[in-house]
Write an enzyme that holds these catalytic residues in place. Structure first.
Site, PDB file in Angstrom:
ATOM      1  N   PRO A  78      28.126  45.562   0.918  1.00 29.33           N
ATOM      2  CA  PRO A  78      27.465  44.372   1.340  1.00 29.33           C
ATOM      3  C   PRO A  78      28.028  43.855   2.558  1.00 29.33           C
ATOM      4  O   PRO A  78      29.057  44.342   3.175  1.00 29.33           O
ATOM      5  CB  PRO A  78      28.259  43.372   0.156  1.00 29.33           C
ATOM      6  CG  PRO A  78      29.388  44.406  -0.392  1.00 29.33           C
ATOM      7  CD  PRO A  78      28.904  45.722   0.086  1.00 29.33           C
ATOM      8  N   ASP A  79      27.520  43.122   3.263  1.00 25.75           N
ATOM      9  CA  ASP A  79      27.906  42.509   4.564  1.00 25.75           C
ATOM     10  C   ASP A  79      28.853  41.392   3.963  1.00 25.75           C
ATOM     11  O   ASP A  79      29.072  41.186   2.729  1.00 25.75           O
ATOM     12  CB  ASP A  79      26.925  41.727   5.384  1.00 25.75           C
ATOM     13  CG  ASP A  79      26.139  40.882   4.888  1.00 25.75           C
ATOM     14  OD1 ASP A  79      26.186  40.454   3.889  1.00 25.75           O
ATOM     15  OD2 ASP A  79      25.145  40.423   5.883  1.00 25.75           O
ATOM     16  N   PHE A  80      29.148  40.287   4.947  1.00 22.18           N
ATOM     17  CA  PHE A  80      30.323  39.337   4.479  1.00 22.18           C
ATOM     18  C   PHE A  80      29.453  37.907   4.308  1.00 22.18           C
ATOM     19  O   PHE A  80      29.891  36.935   3.673  1.00 22.18           O
ATOM     20  CB  PHE A  80      31.290  39.134   5.611  1.00 22.18           C
ATOM     21  CG  PHE A  80      32.100  40.016   5.850  1.00 22.18           C
ATOM     22  CD1 PHE A  80      33.379  40.189   5.106  1.00 22.18           C
ATOM     23  CD2 PHE A  80      31.515  41.125   6.716  1.00 22.18           C
ATOM     24  CE1 PHE A  80      34.209  41.281   5.381  1.00 22.18           C
ATOM     25  CE2 PHE A  80      32.468  42.250   7.014  1.00 22.18           C
ATOM     26  CZ  PHE A  80      33.885  42.288   6.160  1.00 22.18           C
ATOM     27  N   ARG A 130      28.075  34.825   4.768  1.00 20.51           N
ATOM     28  CA  ARG A 130      28.887  33.647   4.038  1.00 20.51           C
ATOM     29  C   ARG A 130      27.921  32.684   3.576  1.00 20.51           C
ATOM     30  O   ARG A 130      28.213  31.582   2.944  1.00 20.51           O
ATOM     31  CB  ARG A 130      29.357  33.010   5.424  1.00 20.51           C
ATOM     32  CG  ARG A 130      30.772  33.541   5.822  1.00 20.51           C
ATOM     33  CD  ARG A 130      30.669  34.095   7.274  1.00 20.51           C
ATOM     34  NE  ARG A 130      31.865  34.903   7.462  1.00 20.51           N
ATOM     35  CZ  ARG A 130      31.881  35.839   8.502  1.00 20.51           C
ATOM     36  NH1 ARG A 130      30.740  36.090   8.686  1.00 20.51           N
ATOM     37  NH2 ARG A 130      32.668  36.816   8.390  1.00 20.51           N
ATOM     38  N   ASN A 144      33.094  47.560  11.545  1.00 18.73           N
ATOM     39  CA  ASN A 144      32.948  47.897  10.061  1.00 18.73           C
ATOM     40  C   ASN A 144      34.313  48.960   9.905  1.00 18.73           C
ATOM     41  O   ASN A 144      34.660  49.769  10.742  1.00 18.73           O
ATOM     42  CB  ASN A 144      31.536  48.739   9.821  1.00 18.73           C
ATOM     43  CG  ASN A 144      30.599  47.831  10.058  1.00 18.73           C
ATOM     44  OD1 ASN A 144      30.548  46.661  10.030  1.00 18.73           O
ATOM     45  ND2 ASN A 144      29.318  48.381  10.050  1.00 18.73           N
ATOM     46  N   ASP A 187      34.068  51.064   7.341  1.00 19.37           N
ATOM     47  CA  ASP A 187      33.559  52.117   6.277  1.00 19.37           C
ATOM     48  C   ASP A 187      33.600  53.522   7.066  1.00 19.37           C
ATOM     49  O   ASP A 187      33.326  54.426   6.104  1.00 19.37           O
ATOM     50  CB  ASP A 187      32.217  51.789   6.044  1.00 19.37           C
ATOM     51  CG  ASP A 187      31.209  51.542   6.926  1.00 19.37           C
ATOM     52  OD1 ASP A 187      31.158  52.299   8.012  1.00 19.37           O
ATOM     53  OD2 ASP A 187      30.444  50.548   6.965  1.00 19.37           O
ATOM     54  N   HIS A 231      37.930  46.961  13.892  1.00 17.10           N
ATOM     55  CA  HIS A 231      38.892  46.721  12.801  1.00 17.10           C
ATOM     56  C   HIS A 231      39.392  47.709  12.202  1.00 17.10           C
ATOM     57  O   HIS A 231      39.853  47.473  10.787  1.00 17.10           O
ATOM     58  CB  HIS A 231      38.012  45.592  12.025  1.00 17.10           C
ATOM     59  CG  HIS A 231      37.424  44.382  12.608  1.00 17.10           C
ATOM     60  ND1 HIS A 231      36.808  43.485  12.242  1.00 17.10           N
ATOM     61  CD2 HIS A 231      37.791  44.116  13.999  1.00 17.10           C
ATOM     62  CE1 HIS A 231      36.464  42.371  13.075  1.00 17.10           C
ATOM     63  NE2 HIS A 231      37.122  42.651  14.089  1.00 17.10           N
TER      64      HIS A 231
HETATM   65  P1  OAD Z   1      28.718  39.584   8.884  1.00 20.48           P
HETATM   66  O1  OAD Z   1      28.350  39.732   7.502  1.00 20.48           O
HETATM   67  O2  OAD Z   1      29.400  38.274   9.298  1.00 20.48           O
HETATM   68  O3  OAD Z   1      27.427  39.602   9.551  1.00 20.48           O
HETATM   69  C1  OAD Z   1      26.427  40.538   9.326  1.00 20.48           C
HETATM   70  C2  OAD Z   1      25.024  40.253   9.973  1.00 20.48           C
HETATM   71  O4  OAD Z   1      24.034  41.136   9.879  1.00 20.48           O
HETATM   72  C3  OAD Z   1      24.356  39.020   9.402  1.00 20.48           C
HETATM   73  O5  OAD Z   1      23.941  38.158  10.592  1.00 20.48           O
HETATM   74  C4  OAD Z   1      22.949  39.373   8.738  1.00 20.48           C
HETATM   75  O6  OAD Z   1      22.194  38.543   8.601  1.00 20.48           O
HETATM   76  C5  OAD Z   1      22.822  40.524   9.197  1.00 20.48           C
HETATM   77  N1  OAD Z   1      22.346  41.599   8.336  1.00 20.48           N
HETATM   78  C6  OAD Z   1      22.729  42.109   7.164  1.00 20.48           C
HETATM   79  N2  OAD Z   1      21.856  42.922   6.450  1.00 20.48           N
HETATM   80  C7  OAD Z   1      21.063  43.143   7.343  1.00 20.48           C
HETATM   81  C8  OAD Z   1      19.672  44.112   7.377  1.00 20.48           C
HETATM   82  N3  OAD Z   1      19.651  44.836   6.146  1.00 20.48           N
HETATM   83  N4  OAD Z   1      18.860  43.948   8.354  1.00 20.48           N
HETATM   84  C9  OAD Z   1      19.110  42.967   9.400  1.00 20.48           C
HETATM   85  N5  OAD Z   1      20.222  42.030   9.298  1.00 20.48           N
HETATM   86  C10 OAD Z   1      21.076  42.192   8.553  1.00 20.48           C
HETATM   87  O7  OAD Z   1      29.342  40.856   9.347  1.00 20.48           O
HETATM   88  P2  OAD Z   1      30.105  41.009  10.817  1.00 20.48           P
HETATM   89  O8  OAD Z   1      29.332  40.412  11.887  1.00 20.48           O
HETATM   90  O9  OAD Z   1      30.348  42.448  10.894  1.00 20.48           O
HETATM   91  O10 OAD Z   1      36.467  41.138   9.763  1.00 20.48           O
HETATM   92  O11 OAD Z   1      31.550  40.343  10.528  1.00 20.48           O
HETATM   93  C11 OAD Z   1      32.546  40.417  11.575  1.00 20.48           C
HETATM   94  C12 OAD Z   1      33.931  40.561  10.719  1.00 20.48           C
HETATM   95  O12 OAD Z   1      34.024  39.160  10.018  1.00 20.48           O
HETATM   96  C13 OAD Z   1      34.193  41.481   9.854  1.00 20.48           C
HETATM   97  O13 OAD Z   1      34.422  42.721  10.548  1.00 20.48           O
HETATM   98  C14 OAD Z   1      35.193  40.894   8.907  1.00 20.48           C
HETATM   99  C15 OAD Z   1      34.743  39.618   8.724  1.00 20.48           C
HETATM  100  O14 OAD Z   1      35.785  38.763   8.519  1.00 20.48           O
HETATM  101  C16 OAD Z   1      37.533  41.647   9.143  1.00 20.48           C
HETATM  102  O15 OAD Z   1      37.735  41.728   7.972  1.00 20.48           O
HETATM  103  C17 OAD Z   1      38.825  41.676   9.771  1.00 20.48           C
END
Ligand code: OAD
Length: 375
Positions: free
Chosen positions: A74-76, A78, A149, A151, A168
């Site tokens: 999963p992404d983050f 919010r 990431n 992972d 990270h």
């Molecule tokens: P986010 O979860 O903040 O952002 C992910 C982005 O990818 C979002 O804009 C989603 O809409 C998009 N997304 C997800 N799945 C997708 C898909 N299948 N197709 C197109 N777009 C998709 O993740 P990061 O930007 O990586 O830090 O977050 C940055 C940092 O914030 C992370 O590394 C983490 C977090 O707090 C730490 O843990 C230190």
């Protein structure tokens, strides 16, 4: 519930270098905006044409959680309620980012270790997007991929170490969070304790409040050199997140391509910077289309198939070798056991002749009999 906590202040390290400090999320939801409907969508064709003309030979990729959702991580998110930060209630943390906060971890490392079980390397495989980045390398075009990431899938898919900056950190190594003594990564799985200072050992994932890895500072050389920046699957939403701000450090003439579900960061503004392009929608679908335009699709699929087949063969082989080893050891022990029982008749005989005259067991009594019968 956690949303208001995302809007707290920004911080910079005393030396001016970036660190992941505190809760620096904006309260802006990661949702489609006016820019998402802008005519600048459709930048894929423009960038593919530039690449085919040989104008992009030093490509930088800045990647975020969105490149791994197709691998089941999963992404983050919010705002959507499906992301990691929206599902942490069961860990009893006071606010979502606490789980990655070094001071919180110092007091209570258990929530992180409980969550980490699902994130450890080995349970997920790289997807088409990771292999697309590997193909950039294969074609000699990848200057570097900066990933947020943890992972490790960029390396798992075969992109060499020196081409990947895990901004990270990752689970590949571990160290004491207090005295930094290194430990094998496997030791950092169940709240392990440092043998020197007794503090908790943690995987070398960068927490809020910790410095970024040394390798991150390669950006000072890379970004001024780049001739194309591809930004993939990141919200660029974290205030003062070093990676989010990195995207503004390429030369102003350098084209930037955002591939994401929604417009984010500077791409969420009108007008867009000259040379900025974006293609919005599901990342895997977009990247397949990008590969098609470049004529790389078959090559990527072949690469993916052969690499994944090799990995699966390797794991089958190692299962075979380990079960073969176990079986050999078992047979060896049985033979030794048989040999010992053959060569030590007095012991068996004396056990058979216990003080009260009874035999200890049927086996013993049989041994005794067979010993006797061999006399
Ligand atoms: P986010 O979860 O903040 O952002 C992910 C982005 O990818 C979002 O804009 C989603 O809409 C998009 N997304 C997800 N799945 C997708 C898909 N299948 N197709 C197109 N777009 C998709 O993740 P990061 O930007 O990586 O830090 O977050 C940055 C940092 O914030 C992370 O590394 C983490 C977090 O707090 C730490 O843990 C230190």
């Amino acid at each position: 519930m956690f949303k208001s906590l995302f809007s707290e202040g920004t911080e910079t390290r005393a030396d001016g270098e970036p660190s992941l400090e505190g809760q620096f999320f904006t309260s802006e939801p990661d949702q489609p905006s006016h820019a998402a409907k802008s005519p600048s969508c459709g930048g894929l064709t423009t960038i593919a044409r530039l690449m085919k003309l040989g104008r992009c030979k030093k490509v930088l990729v800045v990647a975020g959680a969105g490149i791994s959702t197709a691998s089941g991580i999963p992404d983050f998110s919010r705002s959507t309620g499906t992301g990691l930060y929206a599902n942490l209630e069961k860990f009893n943390v006071p606010y979502p980012e606490a789980i990655f906060n070094i001071d919180y971890f110092s007091n209570d490392p258990q929530p992180f270790f409980s969550l980490a079980k699902a994130l450890y390397p080995g349970s997920h495989r790289p997807n088409y997007i990771h292999y697309f980045i590997r193909m950039l390398h294969h074609k000699g075009l990848l200057l570097r991929v900066y990933t947020q990431n943890i992972d490790g899938l960029e390396k798992v898919c075969g992109i060499p170490d020196d081409k990947v900056v895990e901004a990270h950190g990752s689970f590949a190594t571990a160290s004491c969070h207090l005295c930094y003594t290194p430990f094998p990564a496997e030791d950092a799985k169940v709240v392990p304790v440092c043998s020197f200072c007794s503090a908790t050992v943690k995987p070398d994932v960068v927490f809020f409040g910790e410095d970024l890895p040394q390798k991150y500072f390669l950006h000072t050389k890379d970004f001024p050199k780049a001739d194309l920046l591809i930004i993939m699957g990141t919200s660029l939403q974290v205030n003062n997140n070093p990676c989010a701000s990195l995207v503004n450090t390429v030369r102003s003439s350098v084209p930037r391509l955002l591939l994401n579900r929604h417009a984010v960061g500077a791409f969420d503004q009108v007008p867009l910077r000259r040379g900025d392009h974006m293609e919005l929608g599901d990342l895997e679908v977009t990247v397949r289309r990008f590969a098609d335009l470049l004529g790389w699709n078959h090559e990527i699929q072949d690469l993916m198939r052969s690499h994944e087949a090799a990995v699966s063969l390797n794991s089958k082989l190692s299962i075979f070798v380990s079960s073969w080893t176990v079986m050999t050891l078992f047979l060896l022990m049985q033979s030794i056991g048989a040999l010992v029982s053959c060569c030590s008749p007095p012991l068996t005989a004396s056990r058979g002749r216990s003080s009260d005259g009874d035999t200890d067991s049927e086996t013993d009594s049989k041994s005794s009999t067979s010993y006797n019968s061999n006399q």
